[in-house]
Design an enzyme around this catalytic site. Structure first.
Site, PDB file in Angstrom:
ATOM      1  N   GLY A 155       0.856  -1.185   0.000  1.00 23.92           N
ATOM      2  CA  GLY A 155       0.000   0.000   0.000  1.00 23.92           C
ATOM      3  C   GLY A 155       0.892   1.235   0.000  1.00 23.92           C
ATOM      4  N   ARG A 156       0.327   2.354   0.444  1.00 25.10           N
ATOM      5  CA  ARG A 156       1.091   3.615   0.395  1.00 25.10           C
ATOM      6  C   ARG A 156       2.391   3.537   1.191  1.00 25.10           C
ATOM      7  NH1 ARG A 156      -4.082   5.098   1.508  1.00 25.10           N
ATOM      8  NH2 ARG A 156      -3.311   4.865   3.634  1.00 25.10           N
ATOM      9  N   ARG A 238       1.416  -3.950  12.405  1.00 20.92           N
ATOM     10  CA  ARG A 238       0.488  -4.034  13.534  1.00 20.92           C
ATOM     11  C   ARG A 238       0.767  -5.317  14.295  1.00 20.92           C
ATOM     12  NH1 ARG A 238      -1.086   0.167  14.247  1.00 20.92           N
ATOM     13  NH2 ARG A 238      -3.229   0.831  14.228  1.00 20.92           N
ATOM     14  N   GLU A 267       0.390  -5.426  23.006  1.00 25.11           N
ATOM     15  CA  GLU A 267       1.069  -4.204  23.473  1.00 25.11           C
ATOM     16  C   GLU A 267       0.315  -3.606  24.647  1.00 25.11           C
ATOM     17  OE1 GLU A 267       1.382  -1.420  20.250  1.00 25.11           O
ATOM     18  OE2 GLU A 267       2.317  -2.914  18.958  1.00 25.11           O
ATOM     19  N   HIS A 285       6.200   1.252  19.407  1.00 23.02           N
ATOM     20  CA  HIS A 285       5.137   1.687  18.480  1.00 23.02           C
ATOM     21  C   HIS A 285       5.244   3.193  18.183  1.00 23.02           C
ATOM     22  CE1 HIS A 285       0.873   0.489  17.005  1.00 23.02           C
ATOM     23  NE2 HIS A 285       1.351   1.475  16.262  1.00 23.02           N
ATOM     24  N   ILE A 286       6.397   3.570  17.625  1.00 25.69           N
ATOM     25  CA  ILE A 286       6.650   5.005  17.378  1.00 25.69           C
ATOM     26  C   ILE A 286       6.915   5.319  15.907  1.00 25.69           C
ATOM     27  CG2 ILE A 286       7.474   5.603  19.700  1.00 25.69           C
ATOM     28  CD1 ILE A 286      10.371   5.288  18.606  1.00 25.69           C
TER      29      ILE A 286
END
Ligand code: DGY
Length: 324
Positions: A155-156, A238, A267, A285-286
């Protein structure tokens, strides 16, 4: 009547300034994650909400928040939303695509380079006072330039990652549900491959698929065994797309060389085995966490909410079936 909204976590001053003239705002500036019960308390009498990925919006919540007309996530991922339940109740749901692509792609490369060159392992060793002098064979890593990159999920964000590989002279393979149009493939300098071919041929495998029932454990023991022993896995998609226990086993046994991870199952309670491994670079998760990008994400969510509650179609509507 002015619509009432909740903002479930701290946002930026400019987000609040933008929202203030439109709504009566209940704002959780304390920024603690809300439990399911607290979330219901906050949303019970609201017309809309700005949410984040830790806020689960499902049937149980919706039955108790009957006024809700729109929920606007500050995230491109929306696996915290039960879209079926939202659509059944005619509640609009939105996300924030596009504005985080470049920052997430940049961070994918941060993880890639740090993992390939063992940066965090070397830094921890240096900080521990272990460095007694230069050695020819100290912290030997793998070359990133010229290595074959395999992008799963084109995807993008996957495309932005692939485009950046040009600077490192890397052949790029990609796997996606559908191959890209030929001009996009050329633009990304990437060739379509089956998942098996990509896993077998790539020196660096990077994941960019959304989480869903289909992508759960897309990378598990079987897929890891198909990778090169010298390969590294990069994951900023994810939690749940990778089977973390299988990855830990593969990192321990040398099935693959190393991993760079920004997301985890369950998480923030990541599997403690990760903390004991040296061949893994860990981040909380940054991937999209630059000031500009996170502010743009919050503003896009705010714009979606203003549109939704003023009778306009929100720009990033996830469930168009509710729009009449
Ligand atoms: C997203 O947008 O889905 C990110 O994971 C949030 O940082």
């Amino acid at each position: 009547m002015t619509p009432k909204i909740a903002i479930t976590r701290e946002v930026f001053p400019e987000t609040l300034e933008y929202l203030a003239p439109h709504f009566e705002i209940d704002n959780n500036q304390v920024d603690t994650p809300l439990t399911a019960t607290q979330l219901v308390e906050r949303l019970r009498d609201k017309d809309g909400a700005i949410t984040v990925l830790t806020d689960r919006i499902d049937e149980a919540l919706l039955t108790r928040c009957p006024k809700l007309r729109a929920v606007c996530n500050i995230a491109v991922g929306h696996n915290n939303f039960d879209l079926k339940a939202l659509s059944a109740r005619g509640v609009m749901a939105t996300n924030t695509p596009g504005v985080l692509d470049a920052a997430t792609a940049d961070f994918t490369w941060t993880l890639t380079l740090a993992t390939a060159r063992r940066l965090t392992e070397a830094e921890a060793w240096l900080r521990a006072g272990e460095w007694k002098g230069w050695k020819l064979q100290q912290f030997l890593g793998m070359d990133v330039h010229g290595a074959t990159l395999g992008v799963i999920g084109m995807g993008r964000i996957g495309q932005a990652v692939a485009r950046r590989a040009r600077g490192f002279d890397m052949p790029v393979l990609y796997h996606n549900r559908k191959p890209l149009a030929p001009e996009l493939e050329r633009d990304c300098n990437a060739r379509y491959a089956s998942l098996d071919e990509l896993l077998a041929q790539s020196d660096i495998v990077t994941l960019h698929t959304p989480y869903s029932a289909e992508s759960r454990h897309l990378i598990g023991a079987v897929q890891l065994a198909k990778m090169k022993k010298t390969a590294i896995l990069i994951h900023a998609a994810r939690g749940g797309v990778v089977d973390d226990a299988a990855l830990i086993a593969a990192l321990k046994s040398g099935t693959i060389a190393a991993a760079g991870l920004d997301v985890f199952e369950n998480e923030p309670e990541l599997n403690p085995e990760f903390l004991r491994l040296k061949n893994v670079v860990l981040a909380p998760h940054i991937a999209s966490a630059t000031r500009t990008t996170r502010a743009n994400m919050a503003m896009l969510a705010a714009k979606n909410l203003v549109a939704a509650l003023s009778g306009e179609r929100p720009p990033n509507l996830l469930n168009p079936e509710v729009w009449k």
